[in-house]
Write a protein that holds these residues in place. Structure first.
Motif, PDB file in Angstrom:
ATOM      1  N   GLU A  10       0.826  -1.211   0.000  1.00 42.27           N
ATOM      2  CA  GLU A  10       0.000   0.000   0.000  1.00 42.27           C
ATOM      3  C   GLU A  10       0.854   1.252   0.000  1.00 42.27           C
ATOM      4  OE1 GLU A  10      -3.275   0.117  -0.433  1.00 42.27           O
ATOM      5  OE2 GLU A  10      -3.084  -2.061  -0.704  1.00 42.27           O
ATOM      6  N   GLU A  11       1.905   1.265   0.784  1.00 42.34           N
ATOM      7  CA  GLU A  11       2.728   2.474   0.901  1.00 42.34           C
ATOM      8  C   GLU A  11       3.517   2.765  -0.362  1.00 42.34           C
ATOM      9  OE1 GLU A  11       4.908   1.696   4.486  1.00 42.34           O
ATOM     10  OE2 GLU A  11       3.472   2.813   5.685  1.00 42.34           O
ATOM     11  N   ILE A  12       3.886   1.718  -1.091  1.00 42.36           N
ATOM     12  CA  ILE A  12       4.671   1.949  -2.293  1.00 42.36           C
ATOM     13  C   ILE A  12       3.826   2.612  -3.381  1.00 42.36           C
ATOM     14  CG2 ILE A  12       4.352  -0.178  -3.641  1.00 42.36           C
ATOM     15  CD1 ILE A  12       7.515  -0.273  -3.679  1.00 42.36           C
ATOM     16  N   LYS A  13       2.500   2.505  -3.271  1.00 40.66           N
ATOM     17  CA  LYS A  13       1.615   3.179  -4.219  1.00 40.66           C
ATOM     18  C   LYS A  13       1.661   4.696  -4.041  1.00 40.66           C
ATOM     19  CE  LYS A  13      -1.662  -0.693  -4.298  1.00 40.66           C
ATOM     20  NZ  LYS A  13      -3.051  -1.125  -3.926  1.00 40.66           N
ATOM     21  N   LEU A  14       2.118   5.154  -2.884  1.00 42.32           N
ATOM     22  CA  LEU A  14       2.143   6.587  -2.585  1.00 42.32           C
ATOM     23  C   LEU A  14       3.367   7.293  -3.144  1.00 42.32           C
ATOM     24  CD1 LEU A  14       1.130   6.362   1.200  1.00 42.32           C
ATOM     25  CD2 LEU A  14      -0.392   6.726  -0.763  1.00 42.32           C
ATOM     26  N   VAL A  15       4.359   6.534  -3.628  1.00 43.72           N
ATOM     27  CA  VAL A  15       5.627   7.149  -4.028  1.00 43.72           C
ATOM     28  C   VAL A  15       5.863   7.011  -5.526  1.00 43.72           C
ATOM     29  CG1 VAL A  15       6.591   6.685  -1.745  1.00 43.72           C
ATOM     30  CG2 VAL A  15       7.046   5.084  -3.619  1.00 43.72           C
ATOM     31  N   ASP A  16       6.801   7.816  -6.022  1.00 44.70           N
ATOM     32  CA  ASP A  16       7.189   7.772  -7.427  1.00 44.70           C
ATOM     33  C   ASP A  16       8.464   6.963  -7.639  1.00 44.70           C
ATOM     34  OD1 ASP A  16       5.165   9.816  -8.154  1.00 44.70           O
ATOM     35  OD2 ASP A  16       6.475  11.151  -6.999  1.00 44.70           O
ATOM     36  N   ILE A  17       9.326   6.985  -6.614  1.00 43.93           N
ATOM     37  CA  ILE A  17      10.664   6.408  -6.748  1.00 43.93           C
ATOM     38  C   ILE A  17      10.990   5.591  -5.504  1.00 43.93           C
ATOM     39  CG2 ILE A  17      13.141   6.946  -6.958  1.00 43.93           C
ATOM     40  CD1 ILE A  17      12.260   9.642  -8.207  1.00 43.93           C
ATOM     41  N   VAL A  18      11.644   4.459  -5.703  1.00 38.33           N
ATOM     42  CA  VAL A  18      12.186   3.676  -4.593  1.00 38.33           C
ATOM     43  C   VAL A  18      13.701   3.832  -4.601  1.00 38.33           C
ATOM     44  CG1 VAL A  18      12.492   1.393  -3.591  1.00 38.33           C
ATOM     45  CG2 VAL A  18      10.301   2.012  -4.642  1.00 38.33           C
ATOM     46  N   LEU A  19      14.226   4.387  -3.522  1.00 38.52           N
ATOM     47  CA  LEU A  19      15.675   4.533  -3.350  1.00 38.52           C
ATOM     48  C   LEU A  19      16.126   3.460  -2.375  1.00 38.52           C
ATOM     49  CD1 LEU A  19      18.195   6.267  -4.065  1.00 38.52           C
ATOM     50  CD2 LEU A  19      17.736   7.569  -1.982  1.00 38.52           C
ATOM     51  N   LYS A  52       3.348  17.936 -18.215  1.00 42.14           N
ATOM     52  CA  LYS A  52       2.247  17.860 -19.176  1.00 42.14           C
ATOM     53  C   LYS A  52       0.886  17.959 -18.482  1.00 42.14           C
ATOM     54  CE  LYS A  52       4.745  15.141 -22.628  1.00 42.14           C
ATOM     55  NZ  LYS A  52       4.854  13.818 -23.312  1.00 42.14           N
ATOM     56  N   ARG A  53       0.842  17.531 -17.233  1.00 47.04           N
ATOM     57  CA  ARG A  53      -0.412  17.590 -16.469  1.00 47.04           C
ATOM     58  C   ARG A  53      -0.527  18.867 -15.655  1.00 47.04           C
ATOM     59  NH1 ARG A  53      -0.325  12.089 -13.218  1.00 47.04           N
ATOM     60  NH2 ARG A  53      -2.214  13.008 -12.335  1.00 47.04           N
ATOM     61  N   GLY A  54       0.447  19.795 -15.835  1.00 40.87           N
ATOM     62  CA  GLY A  54       0.413  21.055 -15.101  1.00 40.87           C
ATOM     63  C   GLY A  54       0.827  20.921 -13.659  1.00 40.87           C
ATOM     64  N   LEU A  55       1.624  19.890 -13.362  1.00 45.12           N
ATOM     65  CA  LEU A  55       2.024  19.620 -11.981  1.00 45.12           C
ATOM     66  C   LEU A  55       3.535  19.778 -11.810  1.00 45.12           C
ATOM     67  CD1 LEU A  55      -0.110  16.382 -11.422  1.00 45.12           C
ATOM     68  CD2 LEU A  55      -0.655  18.698 -10.643  1.00 45.12           C
ATOM     69  N   GLU A  56       4.114  20.750 -12.562  1.00 46.94           N
ATOM     70  CA  GLU A  56       5.572  20.889 -12.527  1.00 46.94           C
ATOM     71  C   GLU A  56       6.118  21.253 -11.148  1.00 46.94           C
ATOM     72  OE1 GLU A  56       3.689  24.606 -14.273  1.00 46.94           O
ATOM     73  OE2 GLU A  56       3.648  22.465 -14.683  1.00 46.94           O
ATOM     74  N   LYS A  57       5.264  21.798 -10.269  1.00 50.55           N
ATOM     75  CA  LYS A  57       5.724  22.148  -8.916  1.00 50.55           C
ATOM     76  C   LYS A  57       5.579  20.983  -7.931  1.00 50.55           C
ATOM     77  CE  LYS A  57       4.909  27.118  -9.290  1.00 50.55           C
ATOM     78  NZ  LYS A  57       4.241  28.304  -8.689  1.00 50.55           N
ATOM     79  N   ARG A  58       5.005  19.902  -8.382  1.00 53.73           N
ATOM     80  CA  ARG A  58       4.797  18.755  -7.493  1.00 53.73           C
ATOM     81  C   ARG A  58       6.131  18.091  -7.172  1.00 53.73           C
ATOM     82  NH1 ARG A  58       4.775  13.467  -7.437  1.00 53.73           N
ATOM     83  NH2 ARG A  58       3.066  12.107  -6.829  1.00 53.73           N
ATOM     84  N   ALA A  59       6.375  17.825  -5.892  1.00 52.63           N
ATOM     85  CA  ALA A  59       7.610  17.162  -5.462  1.00 52.63           C
ATOM     86  C   ALA A  59       7.579  15.686  -5.823  1.00 52.63           C
ATOM     87  CB  ALA A  59       7.791  17.318  -3.955  1.00 52.63           C
ATOM     88  N   LEU A  60       8.707  15.171  -6.229  1.00 44.68           N
ATOM     89  CA  LEU A  60       8.819  13.739  -6.430  1.00 44.68           C
ATOM     90  C   LEU A  60       8.844  13.054  -5.062  1.00 44.68           C
ATOM     91  CD1 LEU A  60      11.547  13.438  -9.222  1.00 44.68           C
ATOM     92  CD2 LEU A  60       9.110  12.959  -9.446  1.00 44.68           C
ATOM     93  N   LYS A  61       8.101  11.971  -4.941  1.00 42.49           N
ATOM     94  CA  LYS A  61       8.012  11.253  -3.674  1.00 42.49           C
ATOM     95  C   LYS A  61       8.929  10.037  -3.721  1.00 42.49           C
ATOM     96  CE  LYS A  61       3.242  12.779  -2.981  1.00 42.49           C
ATOM     97  NZ  LYS A  61       1.825  12.355  -2.868  1.00 42.49           N
ATOM     98  N   VAL A  62       9.877  10.007  -2.785  1.00 45.77           N
ATOM     99  CA  VAL A  62      10.935   8.991  -2.790  1.00 45.77           C
ATOM    100  C   VAL A  62      10.852   8.148  -1.518  1.00 45.77           C
ATOM    101  CG1 VAL A  62      13.412   8.572  -2.962  1.00 45.77           C
ATOM    102  CG2 VAL A  62      12.413  10.610  -4.054  1.00 45.77           C
ATOM    103  N   MET A  63      10.713   6.845  -1.684  1.00 45.85           N
ATOM    104  CA  MET A  63      10.760   5.927  -0.540  1.00 45.85           C
ATOM    105  C   MET A  63      12.200   5.485  -0.323  1.00 45.85           C
ATOM    106  SD  MET A  63       8.974   2.163  -0.058  1.00 45.85           S
ATOM    107  CE  MET A  63       7.361   2.752   0.472  1.00 45.85           C
TER     108      MET A  63
END
Length: 285
Positions: free
Chosen positions: A21-30, A115-126
């Motif tokens: 479930e938590e991995i669905k919340l992030v964009d990147i796994v570090l 492209k979705r107008g979310l250029e200010k959105r932070a990348l979420k990294v686990m």
């Protein structure tokens, strides 16, 4: 090499259950590993959870590892198309370089956000990895203060938590250290115990120090000889270990060797880098 080291406490089992479930919340796994042990300090169970995410590898504590072997590992992971970055919490400007590394590999994600107008959105990294590879120290460094409890023992972090720094375009999800339920390879048991990923409370430290000493003598006998005033020999001789204990002043009443005291000192010498820059694994050429 067997040190009988298996450790999978309840909080790790619970974290694995939440991971889907938590991995669905992030964009990147570090995935953080110990640069001295880049393969054996990777949790083989994690890959099944990370298939749909950008998966990056952080080789932490690179300042404690053999520089030549560090470079060989980067080349090895490049051949596997696995993005890997050498990191040290003690190095200046490391975080900025890491950010550049992350964004260099996340262009597909950032383009999609733009492209979705979310250029200010932070990348979420686990941030994820086995215990005691330096995750808490890393997280503390992100915010410039002790936001996560750190200690030289595994299992300190027990819950996931977000760390968001307004000065960065990244949001970080810290997770507890995760081993896997059964470590099959005996050598991996030894090496994970040596770097402190398995708690000393379940280990025979005297046995661990002896086996680790013998293991290190194969490639770093010069360092051991210098530290413990020994004669350099091509092959490990059990008498060398006893001589090291004696030369290091670890003696009980009557001149008996104090193996327990030496074990504590030897493990600290290795983990703190006093012995020298040592790598415990080498990539296959």
């Amino acid at each position: 090499m067997d040190v009988q080291a298996q450790w999978f406490p309840g909080h790790m089992a619970k974290t694995f259950k939440r991971l889907n479930e938590e991995i669905k919340l992030v964009d990147i796994v570090l995935e953080m590993t110990d640069a001295r042990l880049p393969l054996s300090s990777r949790n083989p169970e994690l890959s099944k959870y990370c298939r749909q995410k950008l998966h990056l590898l952080l080789l932490n504590k690179s300042d404690l590892a053999d520089p030549a072997i560090n470079r060989a590992w980067i080349s090895y992971f490049e051949r596997l198309n696995t993005p890997a970055f050498l990191y040290s919490s003690k190095g200046k400007g490391q975080m900025k370089l890491l950010e550049n590394f992350i964004f260099a590999h996340a262009t597909e994600l950032t383009d999609k956000f733009t492209k979705r107008g979310l250029e200010k959105r932070a990348l979420k990294v686990m941030v994820i990895g086995v215990p005691n590879v330096g995750k808490s120290t890393f997280i503390n460094g992100l915010v410039g203060r002790k936001s996560a409890l750190t200690a030289d023992r595994p299992g300190v972090t027990r819950q996931t938590k977000w760390i968001i720094n307004s000065e960065q375009k990244l949001a970080w999800l810290d997770t507890p250290g995760l081993l896997w339920p059964k470590i099959e390879q005996k050598e991996a048991q030894l090496l994970l115990a040596l770097i402190g990923s398995i708690p000393e409370t379940i280990l025979d430290k005297e046995n661990l120090s002896y086996r680790s000493f013998a293991y290190l003598w194969e490639n770093y006998g010069k360092y051991l000889a210098q530290r413990y005033k020994l004669e350099e020999k091509a092959e490990f001789d059990p008498a060398l270990f006893d001589q090291a204990v004696k030369n290091h002043g670890c003696l009980r009443a009557g001149g008996k060797l104090d193996y327990e005291r030496f074990a504590k000192s030897f493990l600290n010498d290795f983990r703190s880098g006093i012995l020298g820059k040592i790598s415990l694994e080498r990539p296959e050429i």
